[in-house]
Design a protein around this motif. Sequence first.
Motif, PDB file in Angstrom:
ATOM      1  N   VAL A 297       0.832  -1.208   0.000  1.00  0.00           N
ATOM      2  CA  VAL A 297       0.000   0.000   0.000  1.00  0.00           C
ATOM      3  C   VAL A 297       0.866   1.258   0.000  1.00  0.00           C
ATOM      4  O   VAL A 297       0.623   2.198  -0.768  1.00  0.00           O
ATOM      5  N   ILE A 298       1.898   1.257   0.850  1.00  0.00           N
ATOM      6  CA  ILE A 298       2.801   2.415   0.906  1.00  0.00           C
ATOM      7  C   ILE A 298       3.534   2.576  -0.418  1.00  0.00           C
ATOM      8  O   ILE A 298       3.686   3.693  -0.936  1.00  0.00           O
TER       9      ILE A 298
ATOM     10  N   LEU B 254       2.498   1.610  -3.363  1.00  0.00           N
ATOM     11  CA  LEU B 254       1.550   2.090  -4.372  1.00  0.00           C
ATOM     12  C   LEU B 254       1.347   3.595  -4.273  1.00  0.00           C
ATOM     13  O   LEU B 254       1.282   4.294  -5.287  1.00  0.00           O
ATOM     14  N   ILE B 255       1.262   4.108  -3.050  1.00  0.00           N
ATOM     15  CA  ILE B 255       1.067   5.554  -2.858  1.00  0.00           C
ATOM     16  C   ILE B 255       2.282   6.325  -3.365  1.00  0.00           C
ATOM     17  O   ILE B 255       2.150   7.377  -3.989  1.00  0.00           O
ATOM     18  N   ILE B 256       3.475   5.789  -3.117  1.00  0.00           N
ATOM     19  CA  ILE B 256       4.696   6.458  -3.573  1.00  0.00           C
ATOM     20  C   ILE B 256       4.800   6.429  -5.098  1.00  0.00           C
ATOM     21  O   ILE B 256       5.054   7.442  -5.744  1.00  0.00           O
TER      22      ILE B 256
ATOM     23  N   GLN C  97       1.806   8.496  -6.836  1.00  0.00           N
ATOM     24  CA  GLN C  97       1.415   9.696  -6.096  1.00  0.00           C
ATOM     25  C   GLN C  97       0.681  10.708  -6.968  1.00  0.00           C
ATOM     26  O   GLN C  97      -0.285  11.342  -6.518  1.00  0.00           O
TER      27      GLN C  97
ATOM     28  N   VAL D 218      -2.840   9.273  -7.610  1.00  0.00           N
ATOM     29  CA  VAL D 218      -3.640   9.368  -6.386  1.00  0.00           C
ATOM     30  C   VAL D 218      -4.088  10.800  -6.166  1.00  0.00           C
ATOM     31  O   VAL D 218      -5.250  11.071  -5.820  1.00  0.00           O
ATOM     32  N   ARG D 219      -3.167  11.742  -6.411  1.00  0.00           N
ATOM     33  CA  ARG D 219      -3.501  13.168  -6.265  1.00  0.00           C
ATOM     34  C   ARG D 219      -4.613  13.569  -7.231  1.00  0.00           C
ATOM     35  O   ARG D 219      -5.550  14.280  -6.855  1.00  0.00           O
TER      36      ARG D 219
END
Length: 266
Positions: free
Chosen positions: A74-75, A77-79, A82, A85-86
């Motif tokens: 999950v972390i 994927l966010i990185i 990004q 996601v934004r």
Amino acid sequence: MINLPLFITLTVWDILDILLVATLLYQLYKLIKGTVAINIFAGLFTFYLFWLIVRAFNMELLSSILGQFIGVGVIALIIVFQQEVRRFLLLVGTKYNFNKSWSFEDLFKFQGKSIKDESVEAILESCKNMSETKTGALIVLSKNSELYNYARTGVIIKSKISSEMMESIFFKNSPLHDGGMIIAENKILAARCILPVSDSRTLPGSLGLRHRAALGMSQNTDAHVIIVSEETGNISYVKDGNFKVRIGLDELEKFLKGDFSSFIIH
């Protein structure tokens, strides 16, 4: 409740759950379609599929090693995603933003031209003249997103919207002609602004850096962008990450009055 073979029970909530997941995946696909992110997503999916196969064959050592990477998935994927996601959060926030649905100016209506009508006509006139003289232009029309951070990369102007002002800014010998112009709060907020450049692979090769910057701005904010080509004089606009290329003045006027005029006075 629906009873299926093999003792599978399907309820209304299960169907709703499937529909919501499908919608979420479709929105995710739309965000990353045509970008390098789609390749990264395919790589991650392949990695996850390989991990499932390893677990199925009870390969303990390799499974535990791969599991450590999956554990922080999950972390990661966010990185990695990004920007996407934004953009997704911006899409959700913009769709349910009611802060600008009403303005103080709505209390005062006159029979003459309103400020927004004058602004739209000024933009139309300037685009017409710049198209005829093949003067390149990049005009960002603010909506709900806060664009001050982008405006700070250029020169803050805060002047009245007029065709003379816009044409003088984009005149090729003007010190402000490079970069984008941001229009917000019924004013020319800034000029010579640095805009994010899109890395989309779906953009035709005939469209240059100015068009890539317009697409990047549309992908990172909810602003709409008008482009006048310096090579051909063609007028285009980008709305919600979608291009409308080589449009006429009638179509530009319809776009401005139908979409832009509703928020230009805020």
